[in-house]
Design a protein around this motif. Structure first.
Motif, PDB file in Angstrom:
ATOM      1  N   SER A 233     -22.708 -45.396 -26.967  1.00 19.79           N
ATOM      2  CA  SER A 233     -23.496 -46.642 -27.029  1.00 19.79           C
ATOM      3  C   SER A 233     -24.492 -46.702 -25.890  1.00 19.79           C
ATOM      4  N   ALA A 234     -24.051 -46.276 -24.696  1.00 19.56           N
ATOM      5  CA  ALA A 234     -24.980 -46.290 -23.558  1.00 19.56           C
ATOM      6  C   ALA A 234     -26.165 -45.366 -23.837  1.00 19.56           C
ATOM      7  N   ALA A 235     -25.894 -44.201 -24.430  1.00 14.18           N
ATOM      8  CA  ALA A 235     -26.967 -43.263 -24.757  1.00 14.18           C
ATOM      9  C   ALA A 235     -27.891 -43.874 -25.801  1.00 14.18           C
ATOM     10  N   SER A 236     -27.315 -44.577 -26.760  1.00 11.42           N
ATOM     11  CA  SER A 236     -28.098 -45.183 -27.833  1.00 11.42           C
ATOM     12  C   SER A 236     -29.046 -46.234 -27.263  1.00 11.42           C
ATOM     13  N   GLU A 237     -28.533 -47.017 -26.333  1.00  8.61           N
ATOM     14  CA  GLU A 237     -29.382 -48.024 -25.686  1.00  8.61           C
ATOM     15  C   GLU A 237     -30.618 -47.379 -25.062  1.00  8.61           C
ATOM     16  N   ILE A 238     -30.369 -46.264 -24.350  1.00 10.55           N
ATOM     17  CA  ILE A 238     -31.485 -45.557 -23.700  1.00 10.55           C
ATOM     18  C   ILE A 238     -32.460 -45.032 -24.746  1.00 10.55           C
TER      19      ILE A 238
ATOM     20  N   GLY B 204     -36.816 -44.327 -29.761  1.00 10.38           N
ATOM     21  CA  GLY B 204     -36.031 -43.438 -30.620  1.00 10.38           C
ATOM     22  C   GLY B 204     -35.664 -44.134 -31.931  1.00 10.38           C
ATOM     23  N   ARG B 205     -35.590 -43.356 -33.029  1.00  6.95           N
ATOM     24  CA  ARG B 205     -35.154 -43.910 -34.319  1.00  6.95           C
ATOM     25  C   ARG B 205     -33.770 -43.339 -34.620  1.00  6.95           C
ATOM     26  N   ASP B 206     -32.821 -44.224 -34.877  1.00 11.00           N
ATOM     27  CA  ASP B 206     -31.433 -43.813 -35.123  1.00 11.00           C
ATOM     28  C   ASP B 206     -31.355 -42.929 -36.370  1.00 11.00           C
ATOM     29  N   GLU B 207     -30.768 -41.753 -36.229  1.00 10.59           N
ATOM     30  CA  GLU B 207     -30.614 -40.848 -37.379  1.00 10.59           C
ATOM     31  C   GLU B 207     -29.150 -40.769 -37.816  1.00 10.59           C
ATOM     32  N   GLY B 208     -28.291 -41.616 -37.253  1.00 20.36           N
ATOM     33  CA  GLY B 208     -26.889 -41.644 -37.671  1.00 20.36           C
ATOM     34  C   GLY B 208     -26.082 -40.475 -37.129  1.00 20.36           C
ATOM     35  N   GLU B 209     -24.874 -40.334 -37.631  1.00 17.31           N
ATOM     36  CA  GLU B 209     -23.965 -39.292 -37.146  1.00 17.31           C
ATOM     37  C   GLU B 209     -24.187 -37.946 -37.831  1.00 17.31           C
ATOM     38  N   GLY B 210     -24.858 -37.974 -38.978  1.00 18.14           N
ATOM     39  CA  GLY B 210     -24.974 -36.779 -39.818  1.00 18.14           C
ATOM     40  C   GLY B 210     -25.471 -35.529 -39.102  1.00 18.14           C
TER      41      GLY B 210
ATOM     42  N   GLU C 272     -41.879 -34.564 -25.886  1.00 14.54           N
ATOM     43  CA  GLU C 272     -41.866 -35.046 -24.506  1.00 14.54           C
ATOM     44  C   GLU C 272     -41.090 -36.356 -24.368  1.00 14.54           C
ATOM     45  N   VAL C 273     -41.309 -37.283 -25.283  1.00 14.46           N
ATOM     46  CA  VAL C 273     -40.548 -38.536 -25.225  1.00 14.46           C
ATOM     47  C   VAL C 273     -39.057 -38.221 -25.374  1.00 14.46           C
ATOM     48  N   GLY C 274     -38.766 -37.239 -26.203  1.00 19.60           N
ATOM     49  CA  GLY C 274     -37.369 -36.834 -26.402  1.00 19.60           C
ATOM     50  C   GLY C 274     -36.721 -36.357 -25.119  1.00 19.60           C
ATOM     51  N   TRP C 275     -37.465 -35.506 -24.378  1.00 18.40           N
ATOM     52  CA  TRP C 275     -36.797 -35.004 -23.157  1.00 18.40           C
ATOM     53  C   TRP C 275     -36.753 -36.058 -22.061  1.00 18.40           C
ATOM     54  N   GLU C 276     -37.684 -37.009 -22.104  1.00 18.47           N
ATOM     55  CA  GLU C 276     -37.587 -38.108 -21.137  1.00 18.47           C
ATOM     56  C   GLU C 276     -36.326 -38.940 -21.407  1.00 18.47           C
ATOM     57  N   ALA C 277     -35.996 -39.117 -22.683  1.00 14.49           N
ATOM     58  CA  ALA C 277     -34.768 -39.848 -23.024  1.00 14.49           C
ATOM     59  C   ALA C 277     -33.534 -39.060 -22.562  1.00 14.49           C
ATOM     60  N   MET C 278     -33.590 -37.744 -22.769  1.00 15.39           N
ATOM     61  CA  MET C 278     -32.486 -36.881 -22.360  1.00 15.39           C
ATOM     62  C   MET C 278     -32.292 -36.962 -20.844  1.00 15.39           C
TER      63      MET C 278
END
Lengths: 503, 503
Positions: free
Chosen positions: B320-325, B331-337, B226-232
């Motif tokens: 970057s804008a998405a990362s800020e959100i 959210g925990r950064d999982e990198g580009e992989g 749910e937190v994931g889709w709120e970020a989306m």
């Protein structure tokens, strides 16, 4: 006559005159000549979907034509009732039915006026993103009926991209709610643009957006209009989506650089010396057009000008990316001024029709569109065809990755013998006939967002092809088998063109 | 029988078996049980629009049903011919009619396969931007018929946003060319999604884009789906348009983090010990689902994961804008992989159906959608309804400013008594019945991009409402008055549902 019809009706003469027309300039010319326009039998003001359905069934049983009416700002004669017709003014249906702040979306009744809608949404921190220059005198239902596009359509879409559902009453009196982007065929795009010929729209669910937090402004001059639209194309095809992107040809650009107040000044406020000069110039439009389209003129006034406004989180980066493109294509930076000035005066130019007609002139606009590959041909064809009849200028707005709208403005007057007003009308008809033929020949579409009405209906067969016309007729029979909904509009063979001179 | 029909026809038994079905999983289950599927009377391969028109008139005169066929990758039984029907395979019509590099756009015949189309466009420096996971086994006509969405739909649109014109042959045998975004009602969206029930599409003019010059990759984990889709939602509503945005629930995310090779490994290649374990687990799906949906499980595997790819000039800024959100929402950064791995394996998971069925299981997917405000209810409703029957996981893709698609994957097996295969089929039917009812109850749409076919047709009345069904029937009568085009598909009351058990 109105027995059993339990809604507000007027057969009052003033009402019938007021609802006899929209803002089609030729209506103005007729009125100036003292010619009486066709007046409807009556005007009604339904208050609910149920009242519209009741009216529809009542009219269907009696074969009475119904002409749906928003705020009357149409410019293609979609409102031109016959004497047996009833005009259905929808403005009493203007409630907000449901605001979903999470989606966000709003279900609103079709008679809601544009400005109050946007203002109320803004107070909620939201925007519809729909800013037609008619916003002060148009309704949600009118936007849907005519496939309206606002000034920020490149970013927010045209009205067809905003509507997720429509409640409407078909010609049979059925109340149907159609949804967009659902499974199976999408029926919403059938009703959008149908100009009251298939159903009367009673409410629309519209996509909303948060009010933009940031904006970026920019403008560039280009040596020619063509280089300008190549830059615009490059921007859209690189993925940029400016909320506003307007390219003005050299004359239009000169006015825009001087600010909108001056621009409005070109059309006189009232009859006087200015209008006499203008009338004299407009007797020989060919020479005037040739001068203003010449390279020396373009060089003198600084060329064409592209004005852009970006909205949203990446507006600053987007503006730099656009600037890189513009400068690489010989654009000269004009700073933020022109775009800021445009925004301030965004609705100032749309209400100069009556003073022009009072001065013995007419003004009109034609918004057409084509893929980028045919845009040059479209522009040239129309200039060549129309140049002998009226003074013409153009701007390019409503860009897409694959094409663009050209918005021509005409100013004309009498340029042959006989009584002035009748000669004016002949110029008007010659202008439009040649303009539409030129658009068709160039493979453009004859209407981008003003609709078809009666004024463009005689050329719709060229646009749709005879097969497309058959398909529209089949739909008409399915949705309005008795043919009571706005007859004469959209596709000519449904009923004959009501004017003696078929364009 | 085929006198006067001057085109390639086969009544060969092998052809009739090959064209008796699409990839609807229940067809698989039937075949596994040795049940014979309905076979068409014949298969034809037209080579031109004129041949399609000729066939249509021929069939209309004789009342012979026609079933249009692309590459057979549909999953909703839109291809399920009766014994008097003729299947019309369009793959011999695959010419490029006109590439307009300036617009850019391509008019291409409907039988063109997906991958060769995109590859040839790429050689021209262009892309269609349409990447359905079926791209290896689907055609342009199939995409149009089923309202297909590709993996990058958030940026490039669904197929309905790409089509600017369609040439098609109606059930009356008329060849019509319909244009999108023209004046008046738009008829293209009528045919898009109509699954061969109104016309056979012979060519489509598609919008193209320059190949993207830059991409940006990112991924974040979230404590819950749910937190994931709120970020989306926050990203889409702030104006960001990632080409790819896929949110995986914790189990799906765990597989995605391990890479797609492992993900495919969950479904066995062939019957064996692995499949026995899986079959045993799937006998009690309720417990398995409860475990995998639990917070401890989510915590153990690192929660849900959102993978995004931005394309185009501002992709780095947008990322970057998405990362800020994302970071602001825990959210925990999982990198580009994860995003890079996803892109590498983007078409790897779509061809595991046959091995699953061979192992005594079935797998299926259901793609539904709702406005953001109803997304939680949709997700919960479906999990609750389906959880007792099959193992279920989900990802969220195809985001919009106003809503999102949820893509559920099921894996099931027999979970009551009786012969295994019949019990499997019962599980399958129970799953779908409960799933579709749950979607309708939550106010979602029952199909986002797989189409309706026969498998979802019994619930289309809930989706359209009885008024919407009437409108579709009216269109059917207008375009296909003899009812020869793919009868039984899309809207149930046009013809009765052909399976004994109505969902």
């Amino acid at each position: 006559m109105f027995e059993g019809l339990n809604l507000l009706v007027s057969e009052n003469a003033a009402d019938r005159i007021a609802y006899a027309r929209d803002l089609w300039p030729r209506h103005h010319l007729a009125v100036r000549q003292g010619r009486k326009l066709g007046e409807p039998r009556a005007v009604v003001w339904p208050r609910s979907t149920e009242e519209v359905a009741q009216l529809m069934r009542w009219a269907g049983e009696r074969g009475v034509p119904l002409v749906p009416f928003g705020a009357g700002s149409g410019v293609c004669a979609a409102v031109s009732p016959t004497s047996d017709a009833i005009v259905v003014d929808m403005k009493r249906m203007a409630r907000w039915r449901r605001l979903d702040t999470a989606a966000p979306s709003l279900d609103v009744e079709s008679g809601h006026m544009g400005v109050p809608l946007e203002e109320r949404l803004n107070r909620e921190g939201l925007t519809l993103g729909h800013f037609p220059s008619s916003i002060l005198c148009s309704t949600v239902g009118g936007w849907v009926a005519a496939r309206s596009a606002g000034q920020a359509s490149a970013y927010y879409g045209k009205i067809e991209d905003m509507v997720t559902a429509l409640e409407c009453v078909t010609g049979k009196g059925d109340v149907v709610t159609l949804h967009h982007r659902t499974t199976g065929p999408s029926l919403v795009p059938l009703i959008v643009g149908s100009e009251g010929t298939l159903a009367i729209v009673t409410s629309a669910t519209l996509r909303l957006h948060p009010l933009p937090s940031t904006r970026a402004f920019a403008a560039w001059s280009f040596p020619t209009t063509e280089v300008g639209w190549e830059a615009m194309r490059e921007m859209f095809q690189s993925g940029l989506r400016p909320a506003i992107a307007r390219l003005y040809d050299p004359f239009d650009a000169m006015l825009a650089k001087q600010g909108s107040v001056k621009k409005r000044g070109v059309i006189p406020h009232a009859p006087g010396r200015g209008s006499t000069v203008l009338r004299t110039l407009l007797r020989k439009p060919r020479a005037l057009n040739a001068l203003l389209e010449s390279r020396p003129f373009a060089a003198m006034v600084g060329g064409a000008m592209l004005v852009v406004i970006f909205e949203g989180p990446s507006s600053a980066t987007d503006a730099s990316a656009a600037s890189e493109i513009a400068l690489a294509m010989r654009g000269r930076d004009e700073g933020e001024g022109p775009a800021r000035r445009w925004l301030e005066h965004r609705y100032s130019v749309s209400y100069r029709q009556s003073p022009a007609v009072a001065s013995g002139l007419f003004v009109d606009t034609m918004e057409v569109a084509a893929p980028w590959s045919r845009l040059g041909a479209l522009y040239e064809n129309v200039l060549r065809a129309v140049g002998p009849h009226v003074f013409i200028m153009a701007h390019f707005s409503h860009g897409y990755a694959d094409g663009c709208c050209i918005y021509f403005s005409f100013a004309g007057s009498a340029n042959d013998g006989g009584p002035w007003d009748e000669a004016c009308e002949r110029t008007y008809d010659r202008t439009w006939k040649s303009a539409l033929d030129a658009v068709v020949a160039a493979g453009g579409t004859i209407a981008h967002h003003h609709g078809v009405g009666r004024s463009k209906a005689p050329r719709m067969d060229k646009e749709l092809g005879s097969d497309g016309v058959r398909a529209v007729h089949a739909l008409k029979r399915a949705f309005d088998p008795k043919g009571i909904l706005n007859p004469g509009v959209l596709v000519p063979p449904v009923s004959p063109f009501p004017y003696p001179e078929r364009w």
